[in-house]
Design a protein around this motif. Structure first.
Motif, mmCIF file in Angstrom:
data_model
loop_
_atom_site.group_PDB
_atom_site.id
_atom_site.type_symbol
_atom_site.label_atom_id
_atom_site.label_comp_id
_atom_site.label_asym_id
_atom_site.label_seq_id
_atom_site.Cartn_x
_atom_site.Cartn_y
_atom_site.Cartn_z
ATOM 1 N N ARG A 63 6.126 39.050 112.027
ATOM 2 C CA ARG A 63 6.780 38.311 110.949
ATOM 3 C C ARG A 63 7.190 36.898 111.371
ATOM 4 O O ARG A 63 7.415 36.027 110.523
ATOM 5 C CB ARG A 63 7.993 39.090 110.435
ATOM 6 N N ASN A 64 7.274 36.662 112.676
ATOM 7 C CA ASN A 64 7.680 35.350 113.187
ATOM 8 C C ASN A 64 6.512 34.522 113.705
ATOM 9 O O ASN A 64 6.708 33.488 114.345
ATOM 10 C CB ASN A 64 8.718 35.530 114.309
ATOM 11 N N GLY A 65 5.287 34.970 113.440
ATOM 12 C CA GLY A 65 4.108 34.212 113.849
ATOM 13 C C GLY A 65 3.611 34.508 115.243
ATOM 14 O O GLY A 65 2.712 33.830 115.744
ATOM 15 N N GLU A 66 4.157 35.526 115.890
ATOM 16 C CA GLU A 66 3.710 35.887 117.237
ATOM 17 C C GLU A 66 2.489 36.808 117.148
ATOM 18 O O GLU A 66 2.421 37.699 116.306
ATOM 19 C CB GLU A 66 4.848 36.586 117.982
ATOM 20 N N TYR A 67 1.521 36.574 118.041
ATOM 21 C CA TYR A 67 0.305 37.396 118.037
ATOM 22 C C TYR A 67 0.614 38.850 118.378
ATOM 23 O O TYR A 67 1.268 39.148 119.364
ATOM 24 C CB TYR A 67 -0.702 36.869 119.066
ATOM 25 N N LEU A 68 0.071 39.747 117.549
ATOM 26 C CA LEU A 68 0.062 41.173 117.879
ATOM 27 C C LEU A 68 -1.336 41.606 118.291
ATOM 28 O O LEU A 68 -1.500 42.466 119.159
ATOM 29 C CB LEU A 68 0.538 42.000 116.681
ATOM 30 N N ALA A 69 -2.362 41.038 117.625
ATOM 31 C CA ALA A 69 -3.752 41.340 117.956
ATOM 32 C C ALA A 69 -4.566 40.057 117.869
ATOM 33 O O ALA A 69 -4.600 39.406 116.831
ATOM 34 C CB ALA A 69 -4.329 42.396 117.020
ATOM 35 N N GLN A 70 -5.197 39.686 118.995
ATOM 36 C CA GLN A 70 -6.047 38.504 119.060
ATOM 37 C C GLN A 70 -7.498 38.917 119.257
ATOM 38 O O GLN A 70 -7.814 40.103 119.401
ATOM 39 C CB GLN A 70 -5.623 37.616 120.229
ATOM 40 N N ASN A 71 -8.387 37.920 119.284
ATOM 41 C CA ASN A 71 -9.797 38.158 119.569
ATOM 42 C C ASN A 71 -10.181 37.495 120.882
ATOM 43 O O ASN A 71 -9.636 36.458 121.244
ATOM 44 C CB ASN A 71 -10.682 37.579 118.461
ATOM 45 N N ARG A 72 -11.132 38.112 121.577
ATOM 46 C CA ARG A 72 -11.750 37.460 122.725
ATOM 47 C C ARG A 72 -13.245 37.715 122.660
ATOM 48 O O ARG A 72 -13.711 38.716 122.089
ATOM 49 C CB ARG A 72 -11.162 37.944 124.045
ATOM 50 N N ALA A 73 -14.003 36.777 123.224
ATOM 51 C CA ALA A 73 -15.457 36.825 123.101
ATOM 52 C C ALA A 73 -16.066 37.889 124.002
ATOM 53 O O ALA A 73 -15.601 38.126 125.125
ATOM 54 C CB ALA A 73 -16.048 35.461 123.444
ATOM 55 N N CYS A 74 -17.121 38.522 123.498
ATOM 56 C CA CYS A 74 -17.949 39.404 124.324
ATOM 57 C C CYS A 74 -19.334 39.458 123.683
ATOM 58 O O CYS A 74 -19.564 38.867 122.622
ATOM 59 C CB CYS A 74 -17.341 40.797 124.458
ATOM 60 N N TYR A 75 -20.249 40.170 124.326
ATOM 61 C CA TYR A 75 -21.627 40.197 123.837
ATOM 62 C C TYR A 75 -22.186 41.611 123.922
ATOM 63 O O TYR A 75 -21.798 42.396 124.802
ATOM 64 C CB TYR A 75 -22.513 39.243 124.647
ATOM 65 N N ASP A 76 -23.107 41.917 122.994
ATOM 66 C CA ASP A 76 -23.903 43.138 123.058
ATOM 67 C C ASP A 76 -25.281 42.765 123.591
ATOM 68 O O ASP A 76 -25.838 41.713 123.216
ATOM 69 C CB ASP A 76 -24.071 43.771 121.673
ATOM 70 N N LEU A 77 -25.855 43.596 124.447
ATOM 71 C CA LEU A 77 -27.222 43.382 124.909
ATOM 72 C C LEU A 77 -28.150 44.250 124.067
ATOM 73 O O LEU A 77 -27.997 45.469 124.029
ATOM 74 C CB LEU A 77 -27.369 43.746 126.389
ATOM 75 N N MET A 78 -29.117 43.609 123.401
ATOM 76 C CA MET A 78 -30.071 44.299 122.531
ATOM 77 C C MET A 78 -31.468 44.263 123.158
ATOM 78 O O MET A 78 -31.793 43.351 123.929
ATOM 79 C CB MET A 78 -30.109 43.628 121.155
ATOM 80 N N VAL A 79 -32.298 45.232 122.785
ATOM 81 C CA VAL A 79 -33.687 45.257 123.229
ATOM 82 C C VAL A 79 -34.584 45.604 122.035
ATOM 83 O O VAL A 79 -34.220 46.422 121.194
ATOM 84 C CB VAL A 79 -33.901 46.269 124.378
ATOM 85 N N ILE A 80 -35.742 44.925 121.962
ATOM 86 C CA ILE A 80 -36.796 45.293 121.007
ATOM 87 C C ILE A 80 -37.966 45.787 121.848
ATOM 88 O O ILE A 80 -38.615 45.008 122.561
ATOM 89 C CB ILE A 80 -37.211 44.094 120.126
ATOM 90 N N TYR A 81 -38.234 47.061 121.770
ATOM 91 C CA TYR A 81 -39.131 47.706 122.724
ATOM 92 C C TYR A 81 -40.529 47.105 122.706
ATOM 93 O O TYR A 81 -41.136 46.901 123.768
ATOM 94 C CB TYR A 81 -39.213 49.208 122.434
ATOM 95 N N ARG A 82 -41.067 46.782 121.531
ATOM 96 C CA ARG A 82 -42.441 46.269 121.443
ATOM 97 C C ARG A 82 -42.579 44.883 122.071
ATOM 98 O O ARG A 82 -43.691 44.420 122.310
ATOM 99 C CB ARG A 82 -42.916 46.233 119.996
ATOM 100 N N GLU A 83 -41.462 44.210 122.324
ATOM 101 C CA GLU A 83 -41.522 42.882 122.923
ATOM 102 C C GLU A 83 -41.353 42.905 124.442
ATOM 103 O O GLU A 83 -41.364 41.864 125.089
ATOM 104 C CB GLU A 83 -40.450 41.973 122.307
ATOM 105 N N LEU A 84 -41.179 44.103 125.005
ATOM 106 C CA LEU A 84 -41.050 44.193 126.458
ATOM 107 C C LEU A 84 -42.381 43.853 127.122
ATOM 108 O O LEU A 84 -43.452 44.235 126.635
ATOM 109 C CB LEU A 84 -40.609 45.597 126.872
ATOM 110 N N PRO A 85 -42.370 43.151 128.238
ATOM 111 C CA PRO A 85 -43.625 42.789 128.921
ATOM 112 C C PRO A 85 -44.325 44.026 129.496
ATOM 113 O O PRO A 85 -43.667 44.958 129.968
ATOM 114 C CB PRO A 85 -43.161 41.853 130.034
#
Length: 615
Positions: A63-85
Motif C-alpha cells: 500500500r506504500n509503494g514498496e515492492y512485494l513481487a518484482q521481475n528478473r530476466a531469464c531465458y528458456d532454451l528451445m530446440v527444433i529437432y529438424r534443424e539440428l545438424p
C-alpha cells in the motif's frame, strides 16, 4: 450412324475431356504461382522462425509503494529437432554451459523428435550471463526465448502472494485457461492466481529469417510483421509490508494465522498463515524439489490457514450471542446471571473459571463468563416468539450468517473457505429429530460443530468496530489502467443486529483489556484504547487453541485484528499479546514493550500431533 463414325466421335470426346483436364491443371498451377500467396507463405515458413515474445508479468506493490513481487530476466532454451545438424553438436560444451545433466538433454531431444517442426523446451531459468556465453557458440537448431520470473525483495507473504508455475495438463483443459499453451506460466495460488488475467499481459511474436543451414540471419522484413508483447498491469495491494513482516516474525515457531483489516474500507492490512514459506523457494529450477518438501511437511506451510482453516472460535463467539440476545429482546445490558463454577444442565456442567458473580452483560464480556452466555443462548432458542426450538435455531443461524460466519465473504481470494455453522436439519439428522437448546449449548461458547476462518473472525472484529456493518475484505487497492477496483468492495453490508446494541458489547471488550481481572489484560497498551475479546478453544490433539480479536482505537477505529494460535493455551496467554503488538506497531510505528515482543518471538510451541504425523 456407322460404327466407324461412332468410334471417331468417342475418340474426339475423350481428347476433349483430356484437354479440359490439362487445361484445369494448367490454370490451377498458374493461379497458385501468380495469384494465390498461400504456398509462397508456406515456403517462406520453412525459412522463417516465429519466436514467442513473453510479456513481463505485472509487478506487485504494498500500500506504500514498496515492492512485494518484482521481475528478473531469464531465458528458456528451445530446440527444433529438424534443424539440428546431421553431424551433431558439442554435447559436452552445451552441458557445461547450461549446467544441466546429460539425461535431461537426451530426454528433451527424444521428446522434440516426436514433433520435429515444433519448438520444444530443453531447459528454463537460464540467467542473462549464461545466455550471453551460450550465444557466443553456434548451436544450430537451438535458440533462447526471453522471459521474466518472479523475485521477492522482502521474502514475505508466501501464502498471501502465491506463486507462479508452468501450466499443467489439468489447467489446460479448464475454460479459465482456454487461450494458454503448454509452456506458459500461470499464477497457481494467492494474489498471483486471483489476479492472473490482470498480471499476465499479452504475448507478442518476433519473426526471424534463416538461411538454408538453419542459421538465423536476422529479423524478417526489419520486423515489419513482429508484434510487441504487452506487459501485465501492476497491482498495488492493501498490504502494509512492514506490518506483514513484523507479524510473520511474531508467528514464527507457531501454527495458526493472523489477519488485520482496516474497518473503514475492508482493506486487508496484513494476512499471515504460519508456518509460511519464502516465496523465492517457488521460483527457478529448485521449485519442484521445494514444492515436494513443503507438500510432505505435516505443518502444511502452503496451506493458507487465514482463509481456509475451520477453527472453533471459542469464547470470542460469546460476543455473537450477546448481540443476538439484545436484538431478539431476550437480553438487556443490565441482566445479571450467576456463575457458581459454570452452567449446570441435567447431570452435566459447562465449567467456568473463577470470577465475580453475578455479572451483567458488560462484566460477562470482560470476564468471559461461560455460564452467562449459556443462559443467553438458551433464551434465544427458547424464545416464545417461535413455535419451537428448531425455529428459534433457524433465526439464530440467520443472525450468525449476517455477522459473516458460515458463508464465504466473497473476498478476492479464489480459495476462500466458508467455515461452518450447523443447521437445524443437521441436528435433526444427528439426533433423529429429538433435540433441544441444551443439546447444542456448547455453541454458546464457540464450541461444538462451529468452524470459522481467521478472515471471518477479523471481519467480525471490523463489524464490531463499525458498530454493525462491514466492507468485503479485499487484498487489492489499485490496478494499473483502471480507475477503481471491483465496485463490490465499496458496498456496505449491514448485519441483522441494529447499531445501538453494539456499544454494550464494545464497552465489555474495552473492560476486557483495561479493567482489573479482564481476560485480555496482556493486550493493554497505554493510550491506544484497544477493545478485545479472548478465546480459548478446546482441542482434541493437545493444548487448547489461543485466540483473540480486537480493534483500536475504541472511537474511529483504524485497525481490526484476529489472531489464532493452535495449542497456544488461554486466549490471553499468547494470542492477546501478539494482537496488541500488531496494533501498536501499526498505530505508532514502534513498540513500547520490547520485553513482551522478545517473549512472543522466542515462544516456540510444541505440536506433537503434527510432528508425530511427520515421522
Amino acid at each position: 450412324m456407322t460404327d466407324s463414325r461412332k468410334g471417331y466421335v468417342r475418340m474426339r470426346t475423350l481428347q476433349a475431356v483430356v484437354l479440359l483436364i490439362f487445361g484445369v491443371i494448367i490454370l490451377r498451377l498458374a493461379y497458385i504461382q501468380l495469384i494465390d500467396p498461400k504456398y509462397e507463405k508456406l515456403a517462406r515458413g520453412n525459412a522463417l522462425r516465429h519466436v514467442v515474445q513473453y510479456p513481463p508479468r505485472g509487478e506487485i506493490f504494498d500500500r506504500n509503494g514498496e515492492y512485494l513481487a518484482q521481475n528478473r530476466a531469464c531465458y528458456d532454451l528451445m530446440v527444433i529437432y529438424r534443424e539440428l545438424p546431421r553431424e551433431g553438436f558439442d554435447t559436452l560444451q552445451m552441458l557445461d554451459l547450461l549446467g544441466i545433466s546429460r539425461t535431461k538433454l537426451e530426454r528433451a531431444l527424444r521428446n522434440a523428435r516426436m514433433s520435429p517442426r515444433i519448438p520444444y523446451m530443453v531447459t528454463n531459468f537460464i540467467s542473462s550471463e549464461v545466455k550471453l556465453r551460450f550465444d557466443e557458440n553456434n548451436f544450430p537448431g537451438f535458440y533462447t526465448v526471453y522471459r521474466t520470473i518472479r523475485s521477492y525483495p522482502r521474502k514475505i507473504g508466501g501464502n498471501l502472494l502465491g506463486d507462479v508455475g508452468e501450466i499443467n495438463e489439468r489447467q489446460l483443459k479448464m475454460k479459465r485457461y482456454a487461450d494458454y499453451r503448454s509452456g506458459d506460466y500461470v499464477g497457481q495460488s494467492g494474489v498471483e492466481k486471483a489476479y492472473e488475467e490482470e498480471l499476465r499481459g499479452k504475448k507478442g511474436v518476433k519473426i526471424m529469417e534463416k538461411d538454408t543451414h538453419g542459421v538465423v540471419k536476422g529479423s524478417y522484413m526489419d520486423g515489419m510483421f513482429d508484434s510487441l508483447p504487452e506487459p501485465g498491469s501492476y497491482i498495488v495491494t492493501t498490504i502494509d509490508a512492514r506490518l506483514q513482516a513484523f507479524t510473520e516474525e511474531l508467528m514464527r515457531g507457531k501454527v495458526g494465522a493472523a489477519v488485520a483489516i482496516e474497518p473503514s474500507t475492508g482493506e486487508i492490512l496484513m494476512m499471515v498463515s504460519s508456518p509460511t514459506f519464502d516465496p523465492d523457494e517457488m521460483v527457478g529450477r529448485h521449485r519442484g524439489n521445494n514444492y515436494m518438501k513443503m507438500l510432505y511437511n505435516k505443518r502444511q506451510p502452503m496451506f493458507n490457514r487465514a482463509v481456509k482453516a475451520k477453527y472453533p472460535p471459542g469464547s470470542t463467539f460469546k460476543l455473537v450471542q450477546g448481540l443476538i440476545g439484545l436484538q431478539e429482546g431476550v437480553l438487556t445490558p443490565a441482566d445479571r446471571h450467576s456463575c457458581n463454577g459454570g452452567f449446570r444442565y441435567g447431570h452435566r456442567m459447562m465449567k467456568c473459571h473463577a470470577h465475580a458473580s453475578p455479572l451483567d452483560l458488560r462484566g460477562a464480556v470482560a470476564n468471559s463468563c461461560n455460564a452467562y452466555f449459556c443462559y443467553v443462548l438458551r433464551n434465544i432458542l427458547e424464545n416464545r416468539r417461535y413455535e419451537d426450538v428448531e425455529h428459534g435455531f433457524d433465526m439464530w443461524k440467520t443472525y450468525v450468517n449476517s455477522l459473516g460466519f458460515g458463508r464465504k465473504l466473497e473476498s478476492d481470494f479464489l480459495d476462500e473457505g466458508a467455515g461452518y455453522v450447523p443447521s437445524s436439519e443437521y441436528y435433526d439428522r444427528v439426533y433423529h429429530g429429538s433435540w433441544n437448546a441444551l443439546t447444542v449449548i456448547s455453541l454458546s461458547i464457540g464450541q461444538g460443530e462451529l468452524g470459522c476462518t481467521p478472515l471471518q473472525m477479523a471481519n467480525f472484529a471490523a463489524i464490531l468496530a463499525n458498530r454493525g456493518y462491514y466492507y468485503t475484505p479485499h487484498i487489492v487497492r489499485h490496478i494499473d489502467g483502471r480507475d477503481s477496483v471491483d465496485s463490490r468492495f465499496y458496498d456496505r453490508h449491514y448485519t441483522k443486529v441494529e447499531s445501538r446494541h453494539f456499544d454494550h458489547i464494545v464497552k465489555g471488550m474495552y473492560d476486557a483489556v483495561h479493567a482489573d481481572g479482564g481476560t485480555g489484560r496482556r493486550a493493554y497498551v497505554p493510550g491506544l484504547d484497544i477493545c478485545g475479546k479472548t478465546g480459548t478453544a478446546q482441542n482434541p490433539h493437545g493444548e487448547d487453541h489461543s485466540t483473540f480479536l480486537c480493534f483500536a482505537p475504541m472511537d474511529n477505529p483504524r485497525i481490526a485484528v484476529s489472531v489464532y494460535v493452535e495449542n497456544g493455551g488461554f486466549g490471553g496467554t499468547i494470542a492477546a499479546p501478539i494482537a496488541s503488538l500488531i496494533v501498536e506497531q501499526y498505530l505508532t510505528d514502534s513498540i513500547s514493550r520490547p520485553a513482551l515482543k522478545e517473549y512472543v518471538k522466542n515462544t516456540t510451541i510444541s505440536y506433537p500431533y503434527y510432528d508425530r504425523q511427520q515421522h
